[in-house]
Motif scaffolding. Structure first.
Motif, PDB file in Angstrom:
ATOM      1  N   VAL A  44       0.876  -1.172   0.000  1.00  0.00           N
ATOM      2  CA  VAL A  44       0.000   0.000   0.000  1.00  0.00           C
ATOM      3  C   VAL A  44       0.911   1.219   0.000  1.00  0.00           C
ATOM      4  N   GLU A  45       0.598   2.198  -0.824  1.00  0.00           N
ATOM      5  CA  GLU A  45       1.414   3.416  -0.837  1.00  0.00           C
ATOM      6  C   GLU A  45       0.514   4.629  -0.703  1.00  0.00           C
ATOM      7  N   THR A  46       0.535   5.203   0.487  1.00  0.00           N
ATOM      8  CA  THR A  46      -0.213   6.408   0.804  1.00  0.00           C
ATOM      9  C   THR A  46       0.776   7.389   1.418  1.00  0.00           C
ATOM     10  N   PRO A  47       0.762   8.644   1.027  1.00  0.00           N
ATOM     11  CA  PRO A  47       1.703   9.603   1.625  1.00  0.00           C
ATOM     12  C   PRO A  47       1.611   9.589   3.150  1.00  0.00           C
ATOM     13  N   SER A  48       2.768   9.702   3.792  1.00  0.00           N
ATOM     14  CA  SER A  48       2.818   9.627   5.244  1.00  0.00           C
ATOM     15  C   SER A  48       3.829  10.615   5.792  1.00  0.00           C
ATOM     16  N   ARG A  49       3.529  11.135   6.970  1.00  0.00           N
ATOM     17  CA  ARG A  49       4.483  11.999   7.679  1.00  0.00           C
ATOM     18  C   ARG A  49       4.840  11.356   9.017  1.00  0.00           C
ATOM     19  N   ASN A  50       4.938  10.039   9.013  1.00  0.00           N
ATOM     20  CA  ASN A  50       5.278   9.298  10.221  1.00  0.00           C
ATOM     21  C   ASN A  50       6.740   8.890  10.191  1.00  0.00           C
ATOM     22  N   MET A  51       7.245   8.494  11.370  1.00  0.00           N
ATOM     23  CA  MET A  51       8.597   7.960  11.468  1.00  0.00           C
ATOM     24  C   MET A  51       8.579   6.768  12.421  1.00  0.00           C
ATOM     25  N   ILE A  52       9.569   5.899  12.268  1.00  0.00           N
ATOM     26  CA  ILE A  52       9.654   4.701  13.098  1.00  0.00           C
ATOM     27  C   ILE A  52      10.154   5.071  14.492  1.00  0.00           C
ATOM     28  N   LEU A  53       9.471   4.495  15.516  1.00  0.00           N
ATOM     29  CA  LEU A  53       9.869   4.719  16.905  1.00  0.00           C
ATOM     30  C   LEU A  53      10.424   3.448  17.548  1.00  0.00           C
ATOM     31  N   ASP A  54       9.884   2.280  17.153  1.00  0.00           N
ATOM     32  CA  ASP A  54      10.308   1.037  17.789  1.00  0.00           C
ATOM     33  C   ASP A  54       9.876  -0.157  16.935  1.00  0.00           C
ATOM     34  N   VAL A  55      10.494  -1.305  17.192  1.00  0.00           N
ATOM     35  CA  VAL A  55      10.124  -2.575  16.562  1.00  0.00           C
ATOM     36  C   VAL A  55      10.050  -3.594  17.686  1.00  0.00           C
ATOM     37  N   ARG A  56       8.972  -4.382  17.720  1.00  0.00           N
ATOM     38  CA  ARG A  56       8.798  -5.387  18.766  1.00  0.00           C
ATOM     39  C   ARG A  56       8.119  -6.619  18.191  1.00  0.00           C
ATOM     40  N   ALA A  57       8.160  -7.711  18.920  1.00  0.00           N
ATOM     41  CA  ALA A  57       7.598  -8.977  18.423  1.00  0.00           C
ATOM     42  C   ALA A  57       6.848  -9.693  19.535  1.00  0.00           C
ATOM     43  N   GLY A  58       5.909 -10.564  19.115  1.00  0.00           N
ATOM     44  CA  GLY A  58       5.148 -11.358  20.068  1.00  0.00           C
ATOM     45  C   GLY A  58       4.722 -12.669  19.452  1.00  0.00           C
ATOM     46  N   GLN A  59       4.343 -13.606  20.313  1.00  0.00           N
ATOM     47  CA  GLN A  59       3.902 -14.922  19.869  1.00  0.00           C
ATOM     48  C   GLN A  59       2.412 -15.084  20.136  1.00  0.00           C
ATOM     49  N   HIS A  60       1.723 -15.716  19.204  1.00  0.00           N
ATOM     50  CA  HIS A  60       0.302 -16.013  19.331  1.00  0.00           C
ATOM     51  C   HIS A  60       0.093 -17.493  19.038  1.00  0.00           C
ATOM     52  N   GLY A  72       4.517  10.681  14.707  1.00  0.00           N
ATOM     53  CA  GLY A  72       4.512  11.759  13.728  1.00  0.00           C
ATOM     54  C   GLY A  72       3.177  12.462  13.676  1.00  0.00           C
ATOM     55  N   ARG A  73       2.970  13.193  12.619  1.00  0.00           N
ATOM     56  CA  ARG A  73       1.755  14.003  12.484  1.00  0.00           C
ATOM     57  C   ARG A  73       0.507  13.209  12.142  1.00  0.00           C
ATOM     58  N   ASP A  74       0.671  12.131  11.409  1.00  0.00           N
ATOM     59  CA  ASP A  74      -0.491  11.385  10.947  1.00  0.00           C
ATOM     60  C   ASP A  74      -0.962  10.390  12.004  1.00  0.00           C
ATOM     61  N   LEU A  75      -2.272  10.317  12.205  1.00  0.00           N
ATOM     62  CA  LEU A  75      -2.848   9.373  13.160  1.00  0.00           C
ATOM     63  C   LEU A  75      -2.997   7.981  12.552  1.00  0.00           C
ATOM     64  N   THR A  76      -2.898   7.896  11.225  1.00  0.00           N
ATOM     65  CA  THR A  76      -2.972   6.613  10.544  1.00  0.00           C
ATOM     66  C   THR A  76      -1.702   6.428   9.722  1.00  0.00           C
ATOM     67  N   GLN A 114      13.996   9.337  11.528  1.00  0.00           N
ATOM     68  CA  GLN A 114      14.268  10.642  12.134  1.00  0.00           C
ATOM     69  C   GLN A 114      13.048  11.534  11.920  1.00  0.00           C
ATOM     70  N   ASP A 115      12.905  12.511  12.808  1.00  0.00           N
ATOM     71  CA  ASP A 115      11.766  13.415  12.693  1.00  0.00           C
ATOM     72  C   ASP A 115      12.074  14.522  11.686  1.00  0.00           C
ATOM     73  N   GLU A 116      11.146  15.455  11.543  1.00  0.00           N
ATOM     74  CA  GLU A 116      11.300  16.523  10.544  1.00  0.00           C
ATOM     75  C   GLU A 116      12.477  17.444  10.831  1.00  0.00           C
ATOM     76  N   ASP A 117      12.937  17.456  12.102  1.00  0.00           N
ATOM     77  CA  ASP A 117      14.088  18.284  12.473  1.00  0.00           C
ATOM     78  C   ASP A 117      15.404  17.512  12.403  1.00  0.00           C
ATOM     79  N   GLY A 118      15.351  16.262  11.920  1.00  0.00           N
ATOM     80  CA  GLY A 118      16.559  15.459  11.769  1.00  0.00           C
ATOM     81  C   GLY A 118      16.974  14.697  13.010  1.00  0.00           C
ATOM     82  N   ARG A 119      16.179  14.755  14.087  1.00  0.00           N
ATOM     83  CA  ARG A 119      16.498  14.005  15.301  1.00  0.00           C
ATOM     84  C   ARG A 119      16.167  12.534  15.096  1.00  0.00           C
TER      85      ARG A 119
END
Length: 189
Positions: A44-60, A72-76, A114-119
């Motif tokens: 799926v390719e939809t414009p986004s203003r998000n950035m990665i914060l973490d990666v985690r895993a779980g078992q089901h 980031g700015r987008d809620l979705t 990184q965020d919009e300010d490069g952090r």
């Protein structure tokens, strides 16, 4: 003369059916845990203003799960490409990122680290082992393949080429929980 082979065929087929070698189509079509995902690419390719914060895993019970937390700015968030590949390629350099397992799942997240300010918003402690998946039924290794030009890649080594699904969850209103991208890989077909 033709009746003997026909009768013999009917007897043999009945015997095979009785011992379970041949089963009704309805029994063969019943999916594991109701999973009908398949193993073809999901994108799926939809414009986004998000950035990665973490990666985690779980078992089901029926699958292993990888979650990419975003902010980031987008809620979705709906901008990804997930597919089986012969080998995952590192962003920017093109170097291979080998992972344990019989199949490599390339997870392309169209979000930077990184965020919009490069952090920097996400920097793995160990690029070869983003999360500990020892003891998981399907996952074998989760490795970082880099972030380049606004997108990031994760290499997921799995036991075999198994069915998977990808979906996203919106940010939780009134909380600090941002959107999430979820990849589930079934334990078996």
């Amino acid at each position: 003369m033709n009746r003997i082979p026909t009768r013999l065929l009917v007897i043999v087929l009945a015997a095979l059916f009785a011992v379970g070698v041949i089963s009704p189509a309805s029994a063969a079509a019943k999916p594991y845990c109701g999973i009908t995902w398949g193993s073809l690419p999901k994108s799926v390719e939809t414009p986004s203003r998000n950035m990665i914060l973490d990666v985690r895993a779980g078992q089901h019970a029926c699958f292993d799960r990888l979650v990419v937390d975003l902010g980031g700015r987008d809620l979705t968030f709906r901008s990804y490409d997930v597919r089986y590949v012969p080998v995952v390629i590192q962003d920017g350099s093109g170097d291979p990122v080998p992972v344990r397992g019989a199949a490599d799942l390339q997870i392309l997240v169209r979000a930077p680290v990184q965020d919009e300010d490069g952090r920097v918003t996400y920097q793995p402690d160990d690029r070869r082992e983003l999360v500990n998946v020892s003891g998981f039924r399907t996952f074998r290794q989760v490795a970082w393949a880099g972030s380049f030009e606004g997108q990031s890649t994760i290499a997921l080594g799995v036991r075999a080429r198994l069915p998977f699904r990808v979906f996203t969850l919106a940010a939780l209103p009134g909380s600090e929980q941002g959107p999430r991208m979820v990849i589930d890989v079934a334990h078996r077909w």
